[in-house]
Design a protein around this motif. Structure first.
Motif, PDB file in Angstrom:
ATOM      1  N   SER A  39       1.170 -21.888 -32.926  1.00  0.00           N
ATOM      2  CA  SER A  39       1.367 -23.338 -32.819  1.00  0.00           C
ATOM      3  C   SER A  39       2.007 -23.945 -34.054  1.00  0.00           C
ATOM      4  O   SER A  39       2.725 -24.946 -33.956  1.00  0.00           O
ATOM      5  CB  SER A  39       0.017 -24.017 -32.575  1.00  0.00           C
ATOM      6  N   TYR A  40       1.764 -23.350 -35.210  1.00  0.00           N
ATOM      7  CA  TYR A  40       2.233 -23.921 -36.476  1.00  0.00           C
ATOM      8  C   TYR A  40       3.497 -23.257 -37.013  1.00  0.00           C
ATOM      9  O   TYR A  40       3.942 -23.568 -38.107  1.00  0.00           O
ATOM     10  CB  TYR A  40       1.128 -23.802 -37.530  1.00  0.00           C
ATOM     11  N   CYS A  41       4.079 -22.329 -36.275  1.00  0.00           N
ATOM     12  CA  CYS A  41       5.193 -21.531 -36.805  1.00  0.00           C
ATOM     13  C   CYS A  41       6.373 -22.416 -37.202  1.00  0.00           C
ATOM     14  O   CYS A  41       6.936 -23.140 -36.373  1.00  0.00           O
ATOM     15  CB  CYS A  41       5.643 -20.505 -35.771  1.00  0.00           C
ATOM     16  N   TYR A  42       6.774 -22.325 -38.478  1.00  0.00           N
ATOM     17  CA  TYR A  42       7.868 -23.158 -38.973  1.00  0.00           C
ATOM     18  C   TYR A  42       9.199 -22.814 -38.315  1.00  0.00           C
ATOM     19  O   TYR A  42      10.117 -23.636 -38.300  1.00  0.00           O
ATOM     20  CB  TYR A  42       7.998 -23.022 -40.491  1.00  0.00           C
ATOM     21  N   VAL A  43       9.318 -21.604 -37.757  1.00  0.00           N
ATOM     22  CA  VAL A  43      10.576 -21.197 -37.119  1.00  0.00           C
ATOM     23  C   VAL A  43      10.873 -22.082 -35.903  1.00  0.00           C
ATOM     24  O   VAL A  43      12.024 -22.231 -35.494  1.00  0.00           O
ATOM     25  CB  VAL A  43      10.540 -19.706 -36.733  1.00  0.00           C
ATOM     26  N   ARG A  44       9.846 -22.700 -35.330  1.00  0.00           N
ATOM     27  CA  ARG A  44      10.056 -23.630 -34.223  1.00  0.00           C
ATOM     28  C   ARG A  44      11.030 -24.747 -34.603  1.00  0.00           C
ATOM     29  O   ARG A  44      11.677 -25.324 -33.735  1.00  0.00           O
ATOM     30  CB  ARG A  44       8.725 -24.264 -33.811  1.00  0.00           C
ATOM     31  N   GLN A  45      11.086 -25.065 -35.902  1.00  0.00           N
ATOM     32  CA  GLN A  45      11.935 -26.163 -36.370  1.00  0.00           C
ATOM     33  C   GLN A  45      13.244 -25.670 -36.981  1.00  0.00           C
ATOM     34  O   GLN A  45      13.982 -26.446 -37.581  1.00  0.00           O
ATOM     35  CB  GLN A  45      11.175 -27.007 -37.390  1.00  0.00           C
ATOM     36  N   MET A  46      13.547 -24.392 -36.811  1.00  0.00           N
ATOM     37  CA  MET A  46      14.793 -23.842 -37.326  1.00  0.00           C
ATOM     38  C   MET A  46      15.832 -23.757 -36.201  1.00  0.00           C
ATOM     39  O   MET A  46      15.480 -23.750 -35.019  1.00  0.00           O
ATOM     40  CB  MET A  46      14.534 -22.473 -37.953  1.00  0.00           C
ATOM     41  N   PRO A  47      17.117 -23.707 -36.560  1.00  0.00           N
ATOM     42  CA  PRO A  47      18.175 -23.675 -35.535  1.00  0.00           C
ATOM     43  C   PRO A  47      17.991 -22.601 -34.482  1.00  0.00           C
ATOM     44  O   PRO A  47      18.298 -22.820 -33.304  1.00  0.00           O
ATOM     45  CB  PRO A  47      19.451 -23.446 -36.364  1.00  0.00           C
ATOM     46  N   VAL A  48      17.483 -21.429 -34.872  1.00  0.00           N
ATOM     47  CA  VAL A  48      17.326 -20.331 -33.918  1.00  0.00           C
ATOM     48  C   VAL A  48      16.456 -20.752 -32.730  1.00  0.00           C
ATOM     49  O   VAL A  48      16.629 -20.263 -31.606  1.00  0.00           O
ATOM     50  CB  VAL A  48      16.725 -19.085 -34.624  1.00  0.00           C
ATOM     51  N   ALA A  49      15.521 -21.670 -32.965  1.00  0.00           N
ATOM     52  CA  ALA A  49      14.658 -22.156 -31.893  1.00  0.00           C
ATOM     53  C   ALA A  49      15.162 -23.464 -31.293  1.00  0.00           C
ATOM     54  O   ALA A  49      15.130 -23.658 -30.075  1.00  0.00           O
ATOM     55  CB  ALA A  49      13.234 -22.348 -32.412  1.00  0.00           C
ATOM     56  N   LEU A  50      15.647 -24.366 -32.149  1.00  0.00           N
ATOM     57  CA  LEU A  50      16.061 -25.688 -31.685  1.00  0.00           C
ATOM     58  C   LEU A  50      17.269 -25.639 -30.757  1.00  0.00           C
ATOM     59  O   LEU A  50      17.434 -26.505 -29.893  1.00  0.00           O
ATOM     60  CB  LEU A  50      16.363 -26.586 -32.889  1.00  0.00           C
ATOM     61  N   PHE A  51      18.123 -24.617 -30.930  1.00  0.00           N
ATOM     62  CA  PHE A  51      19.332 -24.525 -30.116  1.00  0.00           C
ATOM     63  C   PHE A  51      19.129 -23.760 -28.820  1.00  0.00           C
ATOM     64  O   PHE A  51      20.075 -23.506 -28.085  1.00  0.00           O
ATOM     65  CB  PHE A  51      20.475 -23.895 -30.926  1.00  0.00           C
ATOM     66  N   ARG A  52      17.877 -23.368 -28.547  1.00  0.00           N
ATOM     67  CA  ARG A  52      17.570 -22.707 -27.277  1.00  0.00           C
ATOM     68  C   ARG A  52      16.876 -23.697 -26.355  1.00  0.00           C
ATOM     69  O   ARG A  52      16.042 -24.502 -26.787  1.00  0.00           O
ATOM     70  CB  ARG A  52      16.650 -21.499 -27.518  1.00  0.00           C
ATOM     71  N   SER A  53      17.200 -23.642 -25.092  1.00  0.00           N
ATOM     72  CA  SER A  53      16.592 -24.571 -24.139  1.00  0.00           C
ATOM     73  C   SER A  53      15.181 -24.146 -23.737  1.00  0.00           C
ATOM     74  O   SER A  53      14.350 -24.975 -23.359  1.00  0.00           O
ATOM     75  CB  SER A  53      17.464 -24.692 -22.888  1.00  0.00           C
ATOM     76  N   GLU A  54      14.881 -22.832 -23.837  1.00  0.00           N
ATOM     77  CA  GLU A  54      13.567 -22.335 -23.451  1.00  0.00           C
ATOM     78  C   GLU A  54      12.544 -22.615 -24.548  1.00  0.00           C
ATOM     79  O   GLU A  54      12.866 -22.639 -25.729  1.00  0.00           O
ATOM     80  CB  GLU A  54      13.607 -20.827 -23.183  1.00  0.00           C
ATOM     81  N   PRO A  55      11.288 -22.798 -24.183  1.00  0.00           N
ATOM     82  CA  PRO A  55      10.233 -23.038 -25.167  1.00  0.00           C
ATOM     83  C   PRO A  55      10.068 -21.842 -26.109  1.00  0.00           C
ATOM     84  O   PRO A  55      10.242 -20.688 -25.704  1.00  0.00           O
ATOM     85  CB  PRO A  55       8.974 -23.233 -24.314  1.00  0.00           C
ATOM     86  N   TRP A  56       9.740 -22.117 -27.361  1.00  0.00           N
ATOM     87  CA  TRP A  56       9.465 -21.062 -28.334  1.00  0.00           C
ATOM     88  C   TRP A  56       8.308 -20.215 -27.827  1.00  0.00           C
ATOM     89  O   TRP A  56       7.289 -20.723 -27.378  1.00  0.00           O
ATOM     90  CB  TRP A  56       9.123 -21.674 -29.687  1.00  0.00           C
ATOM     91  N   GLY A  57       8.478 -18.922 -27.874  1.00  0.00           N
ATOM     92  CA  GLY A  57       7.454 -18.001 -27.390  1.00  0.00           C
ATOM     93  C   GLY A  57       7.740 -17.465 -26.005  1.00  0.00           C
ATOM     94  O   GLY A  57       7.105 -16.500 -25.577  1.00  0.00           O
ATOM     95  N   SER A  58       8.704 -18.084 -25.303  1.00  0.00           N
ATOM     96  CA  SER A  58       8.991 -17.661 -23.926  1.00  0.00           C
ATOM     97  C   SER A  58      10.182 -16.718 -23.845  1.00  0.00           C
ATOM     98  O   SER A  58      10.537 -16.268 -22.760  1.00  0.00           O
ATOM     99  CB  SER A  58       9.258 -18.881 -23.044  1.00  0.00           C
ATOM    100  N   TRP A  59      10.807 -16.419 -24.985  1.00  0.00           N
ATOM    101  CA  TRP A  59      11.987 -15.555 -24.985  1.00  0.00           C
ATOM    102  C   TRP A  59      12.016 -14.691 -26.240  1.00  0.00           C
ATOM    103  O   TRP A  59      11.518 -15.072 -27.291  1.00  0.00           O
ATOM    104  CB  TRP A  59      13.272 -16.386 -24.915  1.00  0.00           C
ATOM    105  N   VAL A  60      12.592 -13.514 -26.096  1.00  0.00           N
ATOM    106  CA  VAL A  60      12.792 -12.600 -27.216  1.00  0.00           C
ATOM    107  C   VAL A  60      14.114 -11.879 -27.013  1.00  0.00           C
ATOM    108  O   VAL A  60      14.387 -11.359 -25.927  1.00  0.00           O
ATOM    109  CB  VAL A  60      11.652 -11.557 -27.328  1.00  0.00           C
ATOM    110  N   ASP A  61      14.936 -11.859 -28.040  1.00  0.00           N
ATOM    111  CA  ASP A  61      16.173 -11.082 -28.023  1.00  0.00           C
ATOM    112  C   ASP A  61      15.955  -9.793 -28.805  1.00  0.00           C
ATOM    113  O   ASP A  61      15.474  -9.816 -29.937  1.00  0.00           O
ATOM    114  CB  ASP A  61      17.317 -11.862 -28.677  1.00  0.00           C
ATOM    115  N   VAL A  62      16.305  -8.685 -28.190  1.00  0.00           N
ATOM    116  CA  VAL A  62      16.168  -7.362 -28.818  1.00  0.00           C
ATOM    117  C   VAL A  62      17.510  -6.960 -29.427  1.00  0.00           C
ATOM    118  O   VAL A  62      18.511  -6.887 -28.723  1.00  0.00           O
ATOM    119  CB  VAL A  62      15.739  -6.311 -27.768  1.00  0.00           C
ATOM    120  N   LYS A  63      17.530  -6.717 -30.713  1.00  0.00           N
ATOM    121  CA  LYS A  63      18.764  -6.320 -31.396  1.00  0.00           C
ATOM    122  C   LYS A  63      18.928  -4.803 -31.255  1.00  0.00           C
ATOM    123  O   LYS A  63      18.545  -4.027 -32.134  1.00  0.00           O
ATOM    124  CB  LYS A  63      18.723  -6.745 -32.862  1.00  0.00           C
ATOM    125  N   GLU A  64      19.493  -4.404 -30.140  1.00  0.00           N
ATOM    126  CA  GLU A  64      19.524  -2.990 -29.760  1.00  0.00           C
ATOM    127  C   GLU A  64      20.165  -2.082 -30.799  1.00  0.00           C
ATOM    128  O   GLU A  64      19.743  -0.942 -30.987  1.00  0.00           O
ATOM    129  CB  GLU A  64      20.280  -2.832 -28.437  1.00  0.00           C
TER     130      GLU A  64
END
Length: 272
Positions: A39-64
């Motif tokens: 709930s308190y993760c600061y990454v929620r307020q970083m571009p990587v999260a703000l520029f995604r339409s899905e809620p934080w925690g609902s998606w993960v990208d795997v860097k294959e």
């Protein structure tokens, strides 16, 4: 929560460290996004999260292609000077997807051969014990930092319901320490806890770090305020724990059970 997993090819994997982690040469993140969704993760307020339409925690990208990239980039970086890596700064390297993907393990396999000067592994998952064999190969060049924000399971469930139970994290620290792997318990952020928290930690680790939103979120607590995590404190009637001085009550506990030189505050506890 259902997690949407996407596989991506990254252009690079080692990122030059800056800001709070300026003591490192690089950061390394095997995934983008984090299913723990604290709930308190600061990454929620970083571009990587703000520029995604899905809620934080609902998606993960795997860097294959991360392991192949790391082998190349690590060799290049080592040729230029000391390499110290914070692993990882914007996602947990041992979040649930790692059970299947084993991407973090593959990256550790690369680093066990081409060893960095120092590797700091930040996680809140007992899964890290799976890779104890590789961590042992790094000797004193590694430290595993296990987030243990509280010793109260009711508080853990209120703030981080998708994260592993506290008891499992403490047992993981005990196992790693028994295998000779350098560890620390990281109370970050310092959530409401019991009066016996420090004593409990002292029976498991010999090094601790304590941090809070105001020192550690990179904006003096601003990012955390925008997330709205204070509402959880209010709902629990524990608002007095949401203050710049709250961490001190745990810090004072720690100093009664640990030597002062083994108790670190905020940035100092994360440095190489």
């Amino acid at each position: 929560m259902q997690v949407d997993v996407k596989r991506k090819q990254s252009k690079s994997i080692l990122t030059k460290a800056s800001g709070f982690l300026e003591g490192y040469s690089h950061t390394l993140n095997p995934y983008t996004g984090c299913a723990f969704a604290c709930s308190y993760c600061y990454v929620r307020q970083m571009p990587v999260a703000l520029f995604r339409s899905e809620p934080w925690g609902s998606w993960v990208d795997v860097k294959e292609n991360a392991p192949a990239l790391l082998a190349k980039e690590l060799a290049r970086a080592k040729s230029k000077g000391p390499v110290t890596i914070f692993f990882s700064s914007a996602t947990d390297p041992y979040q649930p997807i790692e059970y299947k993907e084993r991407l973090t393990r593959a990256l550790l396999e690369v680093m066990s051969v081409a060893q960095p000067d120092f590797l700091f592994v930040q996680t809140r998952s007992p899964l890290v014990t799976r890779d104890a064999d590789l961590l042992q190969l790094l000797g004193d060049r590694v430290r595993v930092s296990m987030t243990v924000e509280t010793d109260r399971e009711d508080i853990r469930r209120a703030f981080t319901p998708s994260a592993p139970p506290i008891a499992a994290r403490l047992e993981a620290l005990r196992e790693l320490a028994a295998r000779g792997i350098p560890v620390q318990a990281t109370i970050a952020p310092a959530l409401p806890s019991s009066d016996g928290f420090a004593e409990r930690l002292a029976g498991i680790v010999d090094r601790v770090c304590i941090d809070d939103y105001f020192m550690g979120d990179g904006s003096g607590g601003g990012r955390t305020a925008r997330i709205g995590v204070r509402a959880i404190y209010d709902a629990l009637e524990l608002t007095d724990w949401y203050s710049r001085d709250a961490y001190r009550r745990v810090h004072e506990q720690l100093l009664r059970h640990f030597p002062q030189e083994r108790v670190f505050i905020s940035q100092a506890g994360f440095l190489p």
